[in-house]
Structures are given as C-alpha cells and as structure tokens.
Design a protein around this motif. Structure first.
Motif, PDB file in Angstrom:
ATOM      1  N   LYS A   1       0.747  -1.466  -0.366  1.00  0.00           N
ATOM      2  CA  LYS A   1       0.110  -0.290   0.165  1.00  0.00           C
ATOM      3  C   LYS A   1       0.937   1.566   0.143  1.00  0.00           C
ATOM      4  O   LYS A   1       0.077   2.098  -0.332  1.00  0.00           O
ATOM      5  CB  LYS A   1      -0.546  -0.053   1.429  1.00  0.00           C
ATOM      6  CG  LYS A   1      -1.965  -1.256   1.619  1.00  0.00           C
ATOM      7  CD  LYS A   1      -2.628  -0.927   2.853  1.00  0.00           C
ATOM      8  CE  LYS A   1      -3.551  -1.681   3.015  1.00  0.00           C
ATOM      9  NZ  LYS A   1      -4.035  -2.098   4.024  1.00  0.00           N
TER      10      LYS A   1
ATOM     11  N   PRO B   1       2.992  -6.201  12.181  1.00  0.00           N
ATOM     12  CA  PRO B   1       1.740  -6.495  11.991  1.00  0.00           C
ATOM     13  C   PRO B   1       1.092  -5.098  11.158  1.00  0.00           C
ATOM     14  O   PRO B   1       0.847  -5.109  10.137  1.00  0.00           O
ATOM     15  CB  PRO B   1       0.951  -5.530  13.341  1.00  0.00           C
ATOM     16  CG  PRO B   1       2.183  -5.210  13.759  1.00  0.00           C
ATOM     17  CD  PRO B   1       3.129  -6.292  13.544  1.00  0.00           C
ATOM     18  N   LEU B   2       1.929  -4.210  10.400  1.00  0.00           N
ATOM     19  CA  LEU B   2       2.552  -3.262   9.677  1.00  0.00           C
ATOM     20  C   LEU B   2       2.858  -4.047   8.355  1.00  0.00           C
ATOM     21  O   LEU B   2       2.148  -3.658   7.366  1.00  0.00           O
ATOM     22  CB  LEU B   2       3.715  -1.972   9.626  1.00  0.00           C
ATOM     23  CG  LEU B   2       2.821  -0.687  11.398  1.00  0.00           C
ATOM     24  CD1 LEU B   2       4.365  -0.080  10.994  1.00  0.00           C
ATOM     25  CD2 LEU B   2       1.303  -0.512  10.959  1.00  0.00           C
TER      26      LEU B   2
ATOM     27  N   ALA C   1      -0.165  -5.815   7.391  1.00  0.00           N
ATOM     28  CA  ALA C   1      -1.244  -4.938   6.955  1.00  0.00           C
ATOM     29  C   ALA C   1      -1.193  -4.129   5.667  1.00  0.00           C
ATOM     30  O   ALA C   1      -2.647  -3.998   5.108  1.00  0.00           O
ATOM     31  CB  ALA C   1      -1.762  -3.718   7.610  1.00  0.00           C
TER      32      ALA C   1
ATOM     33  N   TYR D   1       2.083  -2.818   3.881  1.00  0.00           N
ATOM     34  CA  TYR D   1       2.819  -1.318   3.763  1.00  0.00           C
ATOM     35  C   TYR D   1       4.194  -1.817   4.305  1.00  0.00           C
ATOM     36  O   TYR D   1       5.110  -2.859   4.956  1.00  0.00           O
ATOM     37  CB  TYR D   1       2.882  -0.897   5.200  1.00  0.00           C
ATOM     38  CG  TYR D   1       1.541   0.226   5.110  1.00  0.00           C
ATOM     39  CD1 TYR D   1       1.128   1.640   4.491  1.00  0.00           C
ATOM     40  CD2 TYR D   1      -0.244  -0.451   5.289  1.00  0.00           C
ATOM     41  CE1 TYR D   1       0.323   1.846   4.010  1.00  0.00           C
ATOM     42  CE2 TYR D   1      -0.922   0.471   5.282  1.00  0.00           C
ATOM     43  CZ  TYR D   1      -1.312   1.240   4.728  1.00  0.00           C
ATOM     44  OH  TYR D   1      -2.326   1.987   4.397  1.00  0.00           O
TER      45      TYR D   1
ATOM     46  N   ARG E   1      -2.307  -1.018  14.795  1.00  0.00           N
ATOM     47  CA  ARG E   1      -4.139  -0.428  14.132  1.00  0.00           C
ATOM     48  C   ARG E   1      -3.628   0.484  13.946  1.00  0.00           C
ATOM     49  O   ARG E   1      -5.414   0.999  13.023  1.00  0.00           O
ATOM     50  CB  ARG E   1      -4.829  -1.594  15.159  1.00  0.00           C
ATOM     51  CG  ARG E   1      -5.102  -3.046  15.316  1.00  0.00           C
ATOM     52  CD  ARG E   1      -6.310  -3.597  15.933  1.00  0.00           C
ATOM     53  NE  ARG E   1      -6.277  -2.600  17.020  1.00  0.00           N
ATOM     54  CZ  ARG E   1      -5.684  -4.379  18.471  1.00  0.00           C
ATOM     55  NH1 ARG E   1      -5.315  -5.009  17.379  1.00  0.00           N
ATOM     56  NH2 ARG E   1      -5.752  -4.283  19.474  1.00  0.00           N
TER      57      ARG E   1
ATOM     58  N   VAL F   1      -2.753   1.949  10.694  1.00  0.00           N
ATOM     59  CA  VAL F   1      -2.969   0.975  10.205  1.00  0.00           C
ATOM     60  C   VAL F   1      -4.529   1.967   9.183  1.00  0.00           C
ATOM     61  O   VAL F   1      -4.360   2.374   7.717  1.00  0.00           O
ATOM     62  CB  VAL F   1      -3.457  -0.747   9.636  1.00  0.00           C
ATOM     63  CG1 VAL F   1      -4.129  -0.513   8.907  1.00  0.00           C
ATOM     64  CG2 VAL F   1      -2.034  -1.165   9.944  1.00  0.00           C
TER      65      VAL F   1
ATOM     66  N   ASP G   1      -4.683   4.221   6.349  1.00  0.00           N
ATOM     67  CA  ASP G   1      -5.835   3.740   4.681  1.00  0.00           C
ATOM     68  C   ASP G   1      -6.472   4.716   4.339  1.00  0.00           C
ATOM     69  O   ASP G   1      -6.895   4.675   3.191  1.00  0.00           O
ATOM     70  CB  ASP G   1      -6.502   2.601   5.194  1.00  0.00           C
ATOM     71  CG  ASP G   1      -5.570   1.040   4.897  1.00  0.00           C
ATOM     72  OD1 ASP G   1      -4.634   1.173   4.483  1.00  0.00           O
ATOM     73  OD2 ASP G   1      -6.370   0.436   6.305  1.00  0.00           O
TER      74      ASP G   1
END
Length: 298
Positions: free
Chosen positions: A37, A59-60, A63, A65, A279, A282, A286
């Motif tokens: 992204k 986690p990034l 998602a 990234y 979270r 993200v 986004d």
C-alpha cells in the motif's frame, strides 16, 4: 528510553544499510511479500534506535505496508560526526528528506512517523518539503520543549556527557545508579542490548539533541501553514512524562489532526502495545491513502 518488546526481526524483515545522498543509514526494513500500500518511514527518539519499532514491523507489513525504521546519524548503528553542529535539527531533517527520497518518495510519497524527538525532526522535514510525504504521525511528541521537570533531567544528562567526555560507560553507570529501587528488571538480553546501544550512540548527538529538547520552539502554526492538506495524526499513550497529554491534545486541535490514544501505555506505545498502535496507524494510513486517491483528477 524506549525498550523494544523483543529483539528478533520478524519474517519479511531484514537489517540493511540504506544508501542516500547524505550517506548510509542503518535500517530495519519489512517488505510485504507482494504488492503493498505504500512506504512508511519510522524515526526514533532521543536515546532510541530503529529497534524501538520492532514490535510494529510484523503487523504493519501484514497490513500491506513497506516499513523502514531508521537509525539517524549518531544513533546506534549509524555513525555520525564528533561535533554538535553536525546534529543541528536542520541537518537531521535534511537526512530524513534524503532517506525519504531514497525510498522513492518523489514517485510515491512516504508515510512519515516520528517518535518523541523524532517527531520534532519529522516536523522540520515536512515544513521543508511537504510534497515528499503522504501523511505525518507525531507519536508521543509535543508542540515545543519537553516538560519542565524533564528539562532538568535532560540538563543533568547533557552536563554529565560534557563532564565525562567519551567515557560513555561512566555516564551509563551514573544513570543506572539513579534508577528507582522498585523499577522492573529488564531481561538479561534486553539489558545487554540497551547497554550496547548506549555505548554505540554518539555523545555529540545526545548533547545536541538533548539541548534541542530543552529549547525547542512551538512550530505548530508553521507546520499547519506549510502542509495544510497533509493528513496528520497525533498518537500517544494515556500518560506521558515528556509532553503532558493535554499539550498533545491541544496540538492536535491546532493542526486539525486526527487524535489517537493507546490505552494502558505511556511514552512508547510502539513498544508497550505495538498491536494496538499498529491498528491505529493502519487505519490512519489507509484513510490518508484513500483521500489522496480521491483527490487525483479522473
């Protein structure tokens, strides 16, 4: 001092040197296995390093990234000059711009995150070249100088670094002697890392950046004017000793920024609760990316 939740890099992450027009910088880089992204550049704070973001990498990248956490000049595994002038905020901001350019910001603007002192440098970089960035996150970073009691602590540290010269071990031992008796003990692995990181960090960098934390002026209006349309997030823990939370609340309002608080955390939500912090990031990134896509003419 941020304490990483762990020291092992996750899958899809590597340690490498980032080549830029202003030299090489040690980074941890996590790249999604396919697509992505966009790129996020994570800038650590005073006495910190790229390792402070290890908990965010998995986690990034999951998602979508592409994430790069950097050691600035004189921090941990990136060398720097033996003079304070080399760590002027403008020099550090120029380094950050070079890092963003090396990551392709001219073609695809970068999501920029600055933690604590790194937020002050990130702010200076955005003021100088807002077009290189897709968004700005100021994490546990305030509008001006740190709180008055923290200024006194930082003055003592700077004085100790001046007095003891290159004997960073002596300064480390003096710092440890002032740890609270009831402080939680670090694991042997983490204690060893924090010690080694301190010894590897330039005292010139620490003195210069410590003075900046004490004397930083309020540049919130300047940032708002330089980048009025840039999406901004002010993220913090519930309690912060460096910049009281109400000061960050006010800064977010003045910037028209999104505001997020990570429950149960203090000055380093990135290390204290990386899952919740990720979270929040993200969701913000986004939204920022969607807004940028919507603004492109058909």
């Amino acid at each position: 001092m941020s304490k990483p939740p762990r020291l092992t890099l996750p899958e899809h992450a590597v340690a490498r040197l980032l080549e830029t027009s202003r030299g090489r910088f040690a980074v941890h880089e996590a790249v999604p296995p396919s697509g992505g992204k966009g790129v996020a550049l994570l800038v650590p704070g005073f006495t910190g390093s790229k390792e402070d973001f290890i908990g965010l990498l998995e986690p990034l990248v999951a998602a979508g990234y592409h994430v790069v956490a950097v050691d600035g000049r004189g921090q941990h595994e990136t060398p720097g000059p033996d003079d304070e002038a080399g760590y002027a905020q403008e020099e550090l901001a120029r380094d950050l711009l070079a890092q963003a350019e090396a990551l392709g910001a001219a073609e695809q603007p970068v999501h920029l995150l600055g933690h604590s002192f790194g937020g002050l440098v990130s702010r200076a970089a955005v003021i100088r070249a807002p077009g290189l960035f897709r968004s700005l996150t100021l994490m546990s970073s305030g509008p001006a100088a740190i709180a008055e009691d923290q200024q006194e602590r930082t003055k003592l540290l700077v004085a100790g670094l001046e007095l003891m010269g290159d004997d960073m071990e002596a300064v480390w031992q003096a710092m440890r002697a002032h740890d609270p008796e009831d402080a939680l003990q670090d694991s042997p692995e983490l204690a060893d890392f924090l010690h080694r990181r301190w010894l590897a960090t330039s005292r010139w960098q620490l003195m210069a950046t410590g003075r900046q934390l004490i004397a930083e002026s309020d540049r919130v209006a300047e940032l708002a004017e330089a980048a009025p349309a840039l999406p901004k997030l002010v993220l913090s823990g519930e309690v912060d000793y460096a910049w009281p939370v109400p000061r960050m609340d006010d800064m977010a309002q003045r910037l028209g920024a999104r505001r997020a608080v990570v429950p149960g955390t203090e000055h380093s939500p990135n290390a204290e609760d990386p899952a919740t912090t990720a979270r929040e990031l993200v969701a913000f990134w986004d939204t920022a990316a969607s807004a940028a896509a919507a603004s492109v003419p058909a």
